[in-house]
Design a protein around this motif. Sequence first.
Motif, PDB file in Angstrom:
ATOM      1  N   PRO A   1      85.006  47.075 -10.540  1.00 49.64           N
ATOM      2  CA  PRO A   1      85.581  47.319  -8.935  1.00 49.64           C
ATOM      3  C   PRO A   1      85.183  48.702  -8.839  1.00 49.64           C
TER       4      PRO A   1
ATOM      5  N   THR B   1      86.322  55.442  -8.408  1.00 49.52           N
ATOM      6  CA  THR B   1      86.641  54.514  -9.357  1.00 49.52           C
ATOM      7  C   THR B   1      87.747  54.883 -10.052  1.00 49.52           C
TER       8      THR B   1
ATOM      9  N   GLN C   1      84.921  50.535   1.640  1.00 45.70           N
ATOM     10  CA  GLN C   1      84.437  49.592   1.316  1.00 45.70           C
ATOM     11  C   GLN C   1      84.421  48.837  -0.145  1.00 45.70           C
ATOM     12  N   ASP C   2      85.084  47.993  -0.352  1.00 47.87           N
ATOM     13  CA  ASP C   2      85.272  47.592  -1.758  1.00 47.87           C
ATOM     14  C   ASP C   2      83.768  47.168  -2.216  1.00 47.87           C
TER      15      ASP C   2
ATOM     16  N   GLU D   1      81.157  46.207  -6.174  1.00 47.16           N
ATOM     17  CA  GLU D   1      80.981  46.298  -7.524  1.00 47.16           C
ATOM     18  C   GLU D   1      79.898  46.999  -8.034  1.00 47.16           C
TER      19      GLU D   1
ATOM     20  N   VAL E   1      85.180  51.784  -4.981  1.00 48.61           N
ATOM     21  CA  VAL E   1      85.222  51.902  -3.568  1.00 48.61           C
ATOM     22  C   VAL E   1      84.218  52.965  -2.976  1.00 48.61           C
TER      23      VAL E   1
END
Length: 123
Positions: free
Chosen positions: A57, A72, A42-43, A45, A59
Amino acid sequence: MSRKAHTNVSGTRVNWDDPQLASLLQRSESWSIDNRGGFSPQDVEIYVGWSGSIGRPAVLVWERGNAVVLETKFPIEKGEQIRVDKHLGDRIRTLWAMVVDGREGTRDEDRKNGVHIYWLQVR
C-alpha cells in the motif's frame, strides 16, 4: 484584443553578497517542499521492481504530467523501478515509473507515522 507574452530578459545583475539577499537565502535553506496539498490523496498499490509480484500500500499525493509523488510507510531505494496501480472504480490504471528522489517525511504526522516521500518519473 491581443496579449503578447513578456519575452524581454532583464539585464539586472544580482549582488549575491547583499546582506538582505543572504538573510533571505539563509532563512529558506531548511525549506522542504514535497508537493503535497491541493491534490486529493489516492490509495494505490505499488510493486517494487519490474517483476515485483507483491503489492504494497501507498498513497499517491500528487500527480502532474510525468511526475508523481507517493507516501509510503517503508523505504524505497533511489533508482528503483516501480509499478503503481491506481484503482478507478472497476478498472485499474497502471503507471510504470522510476524513483528519482526520496526521503523520510518531515511533517510531525509523517514522523509519528513513519511516512516516506518519493518523487517518481513516469515512463
